[in-house]
Design a protein around this motif. Structure first.
Motif, PDB file in Angstrom:
ATOM      1  N   PHE B  15     -89.225 -36.839   2.276  1.00 47.12           N
ATOM      2  CA  PHE B  15     -89.869 -37.959   1.593  1.00 47.12           C
ATOM      3  C   PHE B  15     -90.932 -38.467   2.549  1.00 47.12           C
ATOM      4  CE2 PHE B  15     -85.473 -38.117  -0.076  1.00 47.12           C
ATOM      5  CZ  PHE B  15     -85.753 -37.953  -1.410  1.00 47.12           C
ATOM      6  N   VAL B  18     -90.210 -38.541   6.359  1.00 44.93           N
ATOM      7  CA  VAL B  18     -88.773 -38.434   6.606  1.00 44.93           C
ATOM      8  C   VAL B  18     -88.246 -37.101   6.100  1.00 44.93           C
ATOM      9  CG1 VAL B  18     -86.536 -39.513   6.218  1.00 44.93           C
ATOM     10  CG2 VAL B  18     -88.606 -40.915   6.229  1.00 44.93           C
ATOM     11  N   ALA B  20     -85.327 -35.740   4.829  1.00 44.65           N
ATOM     12  CA  ALA B  20     -84.016 -36.159   4.336  1.00 44.65           C
ATOM     13  C   ALA B  20     -83.017 -35.011   4.464  1.00 44.65           C
ATOM     14  CB  ALA B  20     -84.120 -36.626   2.891  1.00 44.65           C
ATOM     15  N   ASP B  39     -72.433 -39.932   7.387  1.00 45.64           N
ATOM     16  CA  ASP B  39     -72.683 -41.363   7.514  1.00 45.64           C
ATOM     17  C   ASP B  39     -73.707 -41.804   6.468  1.00 45.64           C
ATOM     18  OD1 ASP B  39     -72.147 -43.723   8.632  1.00 45.64           O
ATOM     19  OD2 ASP B  39     -72.864 -43.233  10.659  1.00 45.64           O
ATOM     20  N   ASN B  40     -73.928 -43.118   6.356  1.00 48.33           N
ATOM     21  CA  ASN B  40     -74.955 -43.605   5.438  1.00 48.33           C
ATOM     22  C   ASN B  40     -76.301 -43.016   5.826  1.00 48.33           C
ATOM     23  OD1 ASN B  40     -73.015 -46.311   5.729  1.00 48.33           O
ATOM     24  ND2 ASN B  40     -73.608 -45.689   3.689  1.00 48.33           N
ATOM     25  N   GLY B  41     -77.033 -42.569   4.818  1.00 47.80           N
ATOM     26  CA  GLY B  41     -78.354 -42.016   5.086  1.00 47.80           C
ATOM     27  C   GLY B  41     -78.330 -40.597   5.602  1.00 47.80           C
ATOM     28  N   ALA B  42     -77.155 -39.952   5.575  1.00 48.25           N
ATOM     29  CA  ALA B  42     -77.060 -38.586   6.092  1.00 48.25           C
ATOM     30  C   ALA B  42     -77.748 -37.586   5.177  1.00 48.25           C
ATOM     31  CB  ALA B  42     -75.599 -38.203   6.276  1.00 48.25           C
ATOM     32  N   GLY B  43     -77.911 -37.959   3.910  1.00 45.41           N
ATOM     33  CA  GLY B  43     -78.576 -37.059   2.975  1.00 45.41           C
ATOM     34  C   GLY B  43     -77.672 -36.517   1.883  1.00 45.41           C
ATOM     35  N   LYS B  44     -76.485 -37.110   1.731  1.00 44.99           N
ATOM     36  CA  LYS B  44     -75.541 -36.598   0.739  1.00 44.99           C
ATOM     37  C   LYS B  44     -76.105 -36.723  -0.678  1.00 44.99           C
ATOM     38  CE  LYS B  44     -72.370 -39.557   1.943  1.00 44.99           C
ATOM     39  NZ  LYS B  44     -73.013 -40.343   2.997  1.00 44.99           N
ATOM     40  N   SER B  45     -76.553 -37.935  -1.011  1.00 43.95           N
ATOM     41  CA  SER B  45     -77.069 -38.137  -2.363  1.00 43.95           C
ATOM     42  C   SER B  45     -78.298 -37.278  -2.601  1.00 43.95           C
ATOM     43  CB  SER B  45     -77.408 -39.606  -2.585  1.00 43.95           C
ATOM     44  OG  SER B  45     -76.249 -40.389  -2.450  1.00 43.95           O
ATOM     45  N   THR B  46     -79.106 -37.119  -1.582  1.00 46.45           N
ATOM     46  CA  THR B  46     -80.299 -36.286  -1.724  1.00 46.45           C
ATOM     47  C   THR B  46     -79.908 -34.846  -2.027  1.00 46.45           C
ATOM     48  OG1 THR B  46     -81.319 -37.724  -0.077  1.00 46.45           O
ATOM     49  CG2 THR B  46     -82.474 -35.694  -0.626  1.00 46.45           C
TER      50      THR B  46
HETATM   51  N1  LIG Z   1     -86.612 -41.560  -2.906  1.00 48.04           N
HETATM   52  C1  LIG Z   1     -86.649 -41.645  -1.546  1.00 48.04           C
HETATM   53  N2  LIG Z   1     -87.796 -41.950  -0.904  1.00 48.04           N
HETATM   54  C2  LIG Z   1     -87.835 -42.025   0.434  1.00 48.04           C
HETATM   55  N3  LIG Z   1     -86.789 -41.801   1.231  1.00 48.04           N
HETATM   56  C3  LIG Z   1     -85.613 -41.485   0.664  1.00 48.04           C
HETATM   57  C4  LIG Z   1     -85.484 -41.392  -0.755  1.00 48.04           C
HETATM   58  N4  LIG Z   1     -84.223 -41.060  -1.035  1.00 48.04           N
HETATM   59  C5  LIG Z   1     -83.584 -40.946   0.146  1.00 48.04           C
HETATM   60  N5  LIG Z   1     -84.417 -41.190   1.169  1.00 48.04           N
HETATM   61  C6  LIG Z   1     -84.060 -41.133   2.581  1.00 48.04           C
HETATM   62  O1  LIG Z   1     -83.385 -39.925   2.821  1.00 48.04           O
HETATM   63  C7  LIG Z   1     -82.307 -40.110   3.715  1.00 48.04           C
HETATM   64  C8  LIG Z   1     -81.022 -39.638   3.095  1.00 48.04           C
HETATM   65  O2  LIG Z   1     -80.644 -40.510   2.043  1.00 48.04           O
HETATM   66  P1  LIG Z   1     -79.399 -40.306   1.085  1.00 48.04           P
HETATM   67  O3  LIG Z   1     -79.455 -41.316   0.026  1.00 48.04           O
HETATM   68  O4  LIG Z   1     -79.344 -38.892   0.660  1.00 48.04           O
HETATM   69  O5  LIG Z   1     -78.183 -40.614   2.065  1.00 48.04           O
HETATM   70  P2  LIG Z   1     -76.627 -40.665   1.732  1.00 48.04           P
HETATM   71  O6  LIG Z   1     -75.976 -39.689   2.633  1.00 48.04           O
HETATM   72  O7  LIG Z   1     -76.399 -40.484   0.290  1.00 48.04           O
HETATM   73  O8  LIG Z   1     -76.236 -42.096   2.192  1.00 48.04           O
HETATM   74  P3  LIG Z   1     -75.161 -43.128   1.560  1.00 48.04           P
HETATM   75  O9  LIG Z   1     -73.872 -42.805   2.185  1.00 48.04           O
HETATM   76  O10 LIG Z   1     -75.668 -44.457   1.990  1.00 48.04           O
HETATM   77  O11 LIG Z   1     -75.180 -42.947   0.085  1.00 48.04           O
HETATM   78  C9  LIG Z   1     -82.306 -41.577   4.084  1.00 48.04           C
HETATM   79  O12 LIG Z   1     -82.959 -41.726   5.323  1.00 48.04           O
HETATM   80  C10 LIG Z   1     -83.083 -42.221   2.967  1.00 48.04           C
HETATM   81  O13 LIG Z   1     -83.769 -43.360   3.475  1.00 48.04           O
END
Ligand SMILES: Nc1ncnc2c1ncn2[C@@H]1O[C@H](COP(=O)(O)OP(=O)(O)OP(=O)(O)O)[C@@H](O)[C@H]1O
Ligand SMILES: [Mg+2]
Lengths: 429, 260
Positions: B15, B18, B20, B39-46
């Motif tokens: 992104f 970044v 991700a 951890d939070n922000g690790a990229g799981k949801s991505t």
């Molecule tokens: N649409 C987006 N635009 C910019 N950056 C993004 C976007 N989506 C995710 N990111 C960044 O990508 C990284 C991974 O985010 P992601 O949501 O995948 O984390 P996560 O592991 O799901 O965290 P959580 O446990 O908080 O759900 C983070 O640094 C987030 O800020």
């Protein structure tokens, strides 16, 4: 008064011999234990009350209480003449409220419906009376104007994201101003007595057979539809209403239908306006509860995100609901004009809007979206119009009526909010 | 072992500035529960969005049953048999259980719904069996259900299309202890039926209880792929938090290599 239907099949028996599953699960057992008769229905009713699904009950209670009070104060209240007039008086505002239900189901509100009904009635009257356009063409023009206004307001709200109450509040003012402009200097247009719009609220089926025949027909249709649905459910092995329950419900419908026919026949017979209104109520109820379109409207109100992820075109559906609202406001405007045989400066007043919203909410339509049927409107209009009619009989001044109508609306909204809270609490428990 | 149901290699997603996800590898076999932790922000949801086509990858290869596929839209994932249940469930509060399960996939003719057919299909979904025991009927609005029951409805909806791979994002976050246990039972039943399950979770207890494999993400990179029965919770935690200089992590790294 609520129409029965497959989608609200409540606690009922489950077919023991249905070809659903070969093995008997605990759930099957439980359902088989629950007798299909009144016991399970009573339990289901108690559960609904606890979880805030009041349905039409508050409206029914309100009508009963009001009728008892007004009748004890004035013997004329429950006279055939007064009840018959009441049944015609509910139609104009009721049509407006029917359209409003579509928008309320979305969780939005359309504050412009009163003004739209006035403007479209003025368009009709000016085109027909002043410009000599054929009546059917002028009616069509009025409906198209209503639909177009709805489409425009829907576009601003659904596509551009402006809150609907602001868009329609602007509409409330603007369409009223436009109505005054359309009516021009004279300010009032009288409708010709021979026109069919005039006949909408002045024609009565004087032959007694018509009212009784239609009552019999609706009871028969109600029974056959329930019976067929129940048989089909039984044959495929899902919960169905046992015959005894269908019989009781049919009997209740029959009592209401024939009592209404009897009373109407003791005045001037079945009013055309009431017949048209009931057809709209039944037809739109079918649209909302049994069609794909209606299901989509309801689901947007219950969860817009869920609807979007399920692949629905939420923007277009919202716009369409506003179009329905605008069109039915036009229909209501024609009935209101017909009732007083004229369109004037005071047409489309804001009391119409309050009454339409109050009717819908009192009858059980939720302001939070996703909950309510068109039958709510019939019930709510009976409450609103009973109050108005009773107060006229008792000689209570109009300003006081407004205060009381406002109070009733508030009470209905409070009940709606409490129902929602209790449902939430019930769910999280 | 046969080709994995889903295999991802060299997945990158950025992104702006970044990264991700960088160079992510992941394999899920049919009949296997893979937990995705980090951890939070690790990229799981991505990563989940890459699989479901909501946010396709910039680089990398996705294989489905050993065949190279491209997932660039949600519809592509659906066509392969991938469905997901999001944490917010996205249920329609005022509709009943049946209405929610068929939301967007209603049965019926051209314009008219067939309620009976839908209710019948719903009754045949064995996922709903636990629900039907506790409810008077499937016609109660979802708003009056408990968190666990709502979860069951959401999963039933996901299973309606008979998917091969089910993705669950933070499924137990809103559940109580007993509901979580019931939910984990359900996952096990789905696995035994041959579904691949990807379970995104913060709760290592759940992961230990139900997952066969666990994939750890840290700052958008793979940070270990463990077999759950042979890995301690501490090992997983330390690789989630990125601690790299202790004995536990060294051991874990060796394990990670072996399994990969
Ligand atoms: N649409 C987006 N635009 C910019 N950056 C993004 C976007 N989506 C995710 N990111 C960044 O990508 C990284 C991974 O985010 P992601 O949501 O995948 O984390 P996560 O592991 O799901 O965290 P959580 O446990 O908080 O759900 C983070 O640094 C987030 O800020
Ligand atoms: Mg996340």
């Amino acid at each position: 008064m609520k129409r029965t239907g497959a989608s609200e099949n409540t606690g009922a028996a489950r077919a023991g011999e249905g070809p659903a599953r070969g093995t008997s699960t605990p759930a099957d057992q439980r359902r088989a234990d629950a007798d299909g008769g009144f016991g399970s229905h009573a339990r289901d009713f108690a559960r609904r009350m606890r979880s805030g699904e009041f349905g039409p009950l508050p409206g029914v209670v309100a009508v009963a209480v009001l009728w008892i009070i007004f009748q004890s104060l004035d013997q004329q209240f429950l006279s055939p003449r007064n009840l018959s007039n009441l049944s015609v008086d509910i139609v104009g505002t009721g049509m407006i409220a029917l359209g409003l239900v579509f928008v309320l189901l979305l969780g939005d509100v359309d504050l412009s419906v009163g003004s739209v009904s006035g403007l479209t009635a003025a368009v009709f009257a000016v085109l027909n009376v002043n410009r000599g356009m054929p009546e059917w063409a002028a009616v069509l023009a009025a409906l198209v104007v209503g639909a177009a206004i709805g489409a425009a307001q829907g576009f601003f709200s659904a596509r551009l994201g402006v809150p609907a109450f602001v868009v329609t509040l602007a509409g409330l003012l603007a369409w009223n101003g436009l109505m005054l402009y359309v009516l021009g200097a004279s300010g009032t247009v009288n409708l010709p007595e021979e026109g069919f719009v005039h006949a909408l609220t002045s024609y009565y089926f004087r032959e007694e057979a018509v009212a009784y025949g239609l009552a019999a027909l609706s009871v028969a249709v109600f029974f056959l539809a329930s019976y067929r649905d129940s048989r089909r459910r039984r044959s495929v092995g899902v919960m169905y209403r046992p015959l005894s329950v269908i019989a009781v419900r049919t009997a209740a419908v029959a009592v209401v239908a024939f009592a209404a026919a009897y009373i109407l026949n003791r005045f001037q017979g079945l009013p055309l306006a009431l017949l048209i209104f009931l057809l709209f109520v039944v037809g739109l109820d079918f649209v909302l509860r049994r069609t794909f379109y209606g299901r989509k409207i309801v689901s947007i109100g219950g969860g817009a995100e869920a609807a979007r992820r399920a692949g629905m075109n939420v923007v277009w559906l919202r716009i369409s609901a506003f179009m329905v609202s605008g069109t039915l406001a036009a229909v209501g405007g024609l009935f209101l004009a017909s009732r007083v045989a004229a369109v004037g400066q005071t047409s489309g007043s804001s009391i119409l809007l309050i009454n339409a919203i109050a009717a819908a909410v009192i009858g059980g339509v939720s302001l939070f979206g996703g909950r309510g049927t068109t039958w709510s409107v019939l019930l709510g209009m009976l409450v609103i119009q009973s109050i108005a009619s009773g107060m006229v009989l008792l000689g209570i001044p109009t300003p006081m009526q407004s205060v009381i109508t406002g109070g009733v609306l508030l009470a209905a909204v409070v009940l709606d909010s409490l129902a929602r809270q209790s449902q939430k609490a019930h769910g999280r428990a | 072992m046969s080709a994995p149901l889903l295999a991802m290699r060299g997945i990158c997603k950025r992104f702006g500035a970044v990264w991700a996800l960088s160079d992510i590898e992941l394999e899920i076999h049919a009949g296997e529960v893979v937990a995705l932790v980090g951890d939070n922000g690790a990229g799981k949801s991505t990563l989940v969005k890459v699989i479901t086509g909501v946010g396709p990858a910039d680089e990398g290869v996705i294989e489905w049953n050993g065949r190279h596929v491209r997932i660039s839209r949600p519809r592509d994932a659906q066509a392969l048999g991938i469905t997901s249940v999001y944490q917010d469930l996205a249920l329609c509060e005022t509709l009943d259980v049946v209405g929610n399960i068929f939301l967007g996939h209603e049965l019926g003719g051209k314009a008219i719904l067939d309620e009976v057919a839908m209710e019948r299909r719903a009754q045949e979904l064995d996922v709903l069996e636990s629900l039907s025991m506790r409810l008077p009927s499937f016609r109660v609005p979802v708003a009056s259900l408990s968190a666990g029951q709502r979860q069951t409805v959401a999963i039933a909806r996901a299973l309606l299309s008979e998917p091969r791979l089910l993705i669950l994002d933070e499924p137990t976050a809103a559940l109580g202890v007993r509901q979580t246990a019931q939910f984990l039972d359900l996952i096990e039943r789905l696995r035994d039926r041959g579904l691949g399950v990807l379970l995104v979770s913060h709760n290592l207890g759940d992961v230990k209880a139900v997952a066969d494999q666990v994939a750890v993400l840290h700052l958008g990179r793979n940070n270990g792929f463990f077999s759950v029965p042979t890995t301690s919770q501490e090992q997983i935690v330390s690789s989630m938090t990125g601690a790299t200089d202790n004995a536990v992590t060294h051991r874990r790294d060796r394990w990670g290599e072996v399994l990969r």
